[in-house]
Scaffold this motif. Structure first.
Motif, PDB file in Angstrom:
ATOM      1  N   VAL A 150     159.171 -35.582 -60.141  1.00 50.01           N
ATOM      2  CA  VAL A 150     159.011 -34.117 -60.059  1.00 50.01           C
ATOM      3  C   VAL A 150     160.210 -33.532 -59.339  1.00 50.01           C
ATOM      4  O   VAL A 150     160.995 -34.270 -58.738  1.00 50.01           O
ATOM      5  N   GLY A 151     160.322 -32.222 -59.312  1.00 46.77           N
ATOM      6  CA  GLY A 151     161.406 -31.560 -58.575  1.00 46.77           C
ATOM      7  C   GLY A 151     162.751 -32.116 -59.009  1.00 46.77           C
ATOM      8  O   GLY A 151     163.041 -32.217 -60.200  1.00 46.77           O
ATOM      9  N   ASP A 152     163.545 -32.521 -57.999  1.00 46.59           N
ATOM     10  CA  ASP A 152     164.873 -33.061 -58.265  1.00 46.59           C
ATOM     11  C   ASP A 152     164.836 -34.250 -59.233  1.00 46.59           C
ATOM     12  O   ASP A 152     165.754 -34.428 -60.034  1.00 46.59           O
ATOM     13  N   ALA A 153     163.793 -35.069 -59.135  1.00 48.19           N
ATOM     14  CA  ALA A 153     163.706 -36.286 -59.972  1.00 48.19           C
ATOM     15  C   ALA A 153     163.143 -36.002 -61.360  1.00 48.19           C
ATOM     16  O   ALA A 153     163.006 -36.915 -62.168  1.00 48.19           O
ATOM     17  N   SER A 154     162.846 -34.723 -61.646  1.00 51.10           N
ATOM     18  CA  SER A 154     162.276 -34.429 -62.966  1.00 51.10           C
ATOM     19  C   SER A 154     163.338 -34.523 -64.064  1.00 51.10           C
ATOM     20  O   SER A 154     163.027 -34.476 -65.243  1.00 51.10           O
ATOM     21  N   ASN A 155     164.602 -34.668 -63.650  1.00 49.51           N
ATOM     22  CA  ASN A 155     165.674 -34.867 -64.639  1.00 49.51           C
ATOM     23  C   ASN A 155     166.186 -36.292 -64.646  1.00 49.51           C
ATOM     24  O   ASN A 155     167.178 -36.586 -65.307  1.00 49.51           O
ATOM     25  N   TYR A 156     165.544 -37.150 -63.881  1.00 49.40           N
ATOM     26  CA  TYR A 156     166.068 -38.513 -63.718  1.00 49.40           C
ATOM     27  C   TYR A 156     165.545 -39.378 -64.865  1.00 49.40           C
ATOM     28  O   TYR A 156     164.340 -39.629 -64.957  1.00 49.40           O
ATOM     29  N   ARG A 157     166.456 -39.839 -65.688  1.00 45.10           N
ATOM     30  CA  ARG A 157     166.015 -40.473 -66.947  1.00 45.10           C
ATOM     31  C   ARG A 157     165.265 -41.786 -66.738  1.00 45.10           C
ATOM     32  O   ARG A 157     164.525 -42.217 -67.608  1.00 45.10           O
ATOM     33  N   LYS A 158     165.445 -42.426 -65.561  1.00 43.74           N
ATOM     34  CA  LYS A 158     164.740 -43.700 -65.347  1.00 43.74           C
ATOM     35  C   LYS A 158     163.234 -43.505 -65.100  1.00 43.74           C
ATOM     36  O   LYS A 158     162.462 -44.440 -65.222  1.00 43.74           O
ATOM     37  N   ALA A 159     162.823 -42.286 -64.725  1.00 47.17           N
ATOM     38  CA  ALA A 159     161.391 -42.048 -64.445  1.00 47.17           C
ATOM     39  C   ALA A 159     160.575 -42.239 -65.725  1.00 47.17           C
ATOM     40  O   ALA A 159     161.009 -41.853 -66.813  1.00 47.17           O
ATOM     41  N   ASP A 160     159.386 -42.857 -65.597  1.00 49.31           N
ATOM     42  CA  ASP A 160     158.526 -43.062 -66.774  1.00 49.31           C
ATOM     43  C   ASP A 160     158.007 -41.728 -67.301  1.00 49.31           C
ATOM     44  O   ASP A 160     157.825 -41.548 -68.501  1.00 49.31           O
ATOM     45  N   TYR A 161     157.699 -40.817 -66.381  1.00 45.72           N
ATOM     46  CA  TYR A 161     157.252 -39.464 -66.745  1.00 45.72           C
ATOM     47  C   TYR A 161     158.083 -38.485 -65.938  1.00 45.72           C
ATOM     48  O   TYR A 161     158.356 -38.730 -64.768  1.00 45.72           O
ATOM     49  N   ARG A 162     158.450 -37.377 -66.550  1.00 47.56           N
ATOM     50  CA  ARG A 162     159.207 -36.338 -65.837  1.00 47.56           C
ATOM     51  C   ARG A 162     158.416 -35.047 -65.981  1.00 47.56           C
ATOM     52  O   ARG A 162     158.178 -34.593 -67.109  1.00 47.56           O
ATOM     53  N   ILE A 163     157.969 -34.499 -64.853  1.00 47.33           N
ATOM     54  CA  ILE A 163     157.105 -33.313 -64.931  1.00 47.33           C
ATOM     55  C   ILE A 163     157.688 -32.181 -64.080  1.00 47.33           C
ATOM     56  O   ILE A 163     158.375 -32.425 -63.091  1.00 47.33           O
ATOM     57  N   SER A 164     157.375 -30.944 -64.488  1.00 39.77           N
ATOM     58  CA  SER A 164     157.952 -29.801 -63.775  1.00 39.77           C
ATOM     59  C   SER A 164     157.136 -29.450 -62.534  1.00 39.77           C
ATOM     60  O   SER A 164     157.588 -28.693 -61.686  1.00 39.77           O
ATOM     61  N   GLY A 165     155.933 -29.997 -62.406  1.00 38.60           N
ATOM     62  CA  GLY A 165     155.105 -29.732 -61.223  1.00 38.60           C
ATOM     63  C   GLY A 165     153.855 -30.584 -61.292  1.00 38.60           C
ATOM     64  O   GLY A 165     153.547 -31.156 -62.347  1.00 38.60           O
TER      65      GLY A 165
END
Ligand code: B16
Ligand code: MG
Length: 212
Positions: free
Chosen positions: A186-201
């Motif tokens: 979330v937040g800063d890591a919501s653009n991090y491609r390694k995350a399994d899920y990327r959410i805006s909140g």
């Protein structure tokens, strides 16, 4: 999924901003120019590692003793600012998500690098809300090392592979993956491609998908 481990600063509460202002104040004292663009490198990493990041923006060298004093000074500034912390600083979506997880009998924990975790949880009124807390006082290696999340899983009594981590720091996503857990950015890591899920909140936490 049997448990969700939440990072604290930047996921549950907006103290990431308080950290930034305290580092900035210390950097200003020292004539070091430190700005928002470098703030993301401080997320999730320990106090002493953060200090090294800030000092790289200046050209002075410091003895270990002086470095300790600078880190303590930053922490003093940070603790002063925590006096103003109230439950109003809890980030949107936190209460409803915690309620939904409890309804489904999913365990909840904190996994934070911060040694100030106990005081922060008390100030925001969530000190009795989690089944387990693992923080900067429990660990010897900070994120991206998985230690804090592995301790949180152990305290919850569940296997790492049954845990989901919610993080706002790239170092925290790396730590979750190294622990063998599912990583939600979330937040800063919501653009991090390694995350399994990327959410805006947190209101977009993939609850149904993860409990299928
Ligand atoms: P302290 P988190 C981390 O908390 C912060 O993101 C990071 O900026 C800070 O340096 C670290 O805690 C240590 O904090 O100085 O209070 O011990 O994001 O892992 O909850
Ligand atoms: Mg964080």
């Amino acid at each position: 999924m049997k448990g969700v481990i939440f990072d604290l600063d930047g996921v549950i509460v907006s103290t990431d901003d308080y950290h930034y202002h305290a580092w900035k104040r210390m950097a200003d004292d020292e004539g070091i120019s430190f700005g928002r663009e470098s703030n993301k490198y401080l997320r999730g990493v320990s106090r002493m590692e953060s200090l090294e990041v800030v000092l790289r923006h200046g050209d002075k060298s410091y003895t270990p003793e002086e470095k300790r004093e600078l880190a303590e000074r930053k922490n003093r500034y940070y603790r002063e600012s925590l006096n103003d912390l109230t439950p109003d600083e809890i980030l949107p979506g936190v209460y409803p998500l915690l309620d939904s997880l409890r309804e489904r009998n999913i365990k909840i924990a904190i996994g934070s690098s911060s040694k100030n975790t106990p005081v922060i949880l008390e100030k925001i009124g969530l000190d009795k809300s989690f089944d387990a807390v693992a923080d900067g006082n429990d660990i010897s290696r900070s994120k991206p090392d998985p230690e804090v999340f592995l301790i949180a899983a152990r305290k919850l009594g569940i296997k790492p592979a049954e845990c989901v981590v919610v993080e706002d720091a790239e170092a925290g996503i790396d730590a979750a993956l190294a622990a063998g857990m599912v990583a939600v950015g979330v937040g800063d890591a919501s653009n991090y491609r390694k995350a399994d899920y990327r959410i805006s909140g947190l209101d977009h936490f993939p609850l149904d998908e993860l409990t299928k």
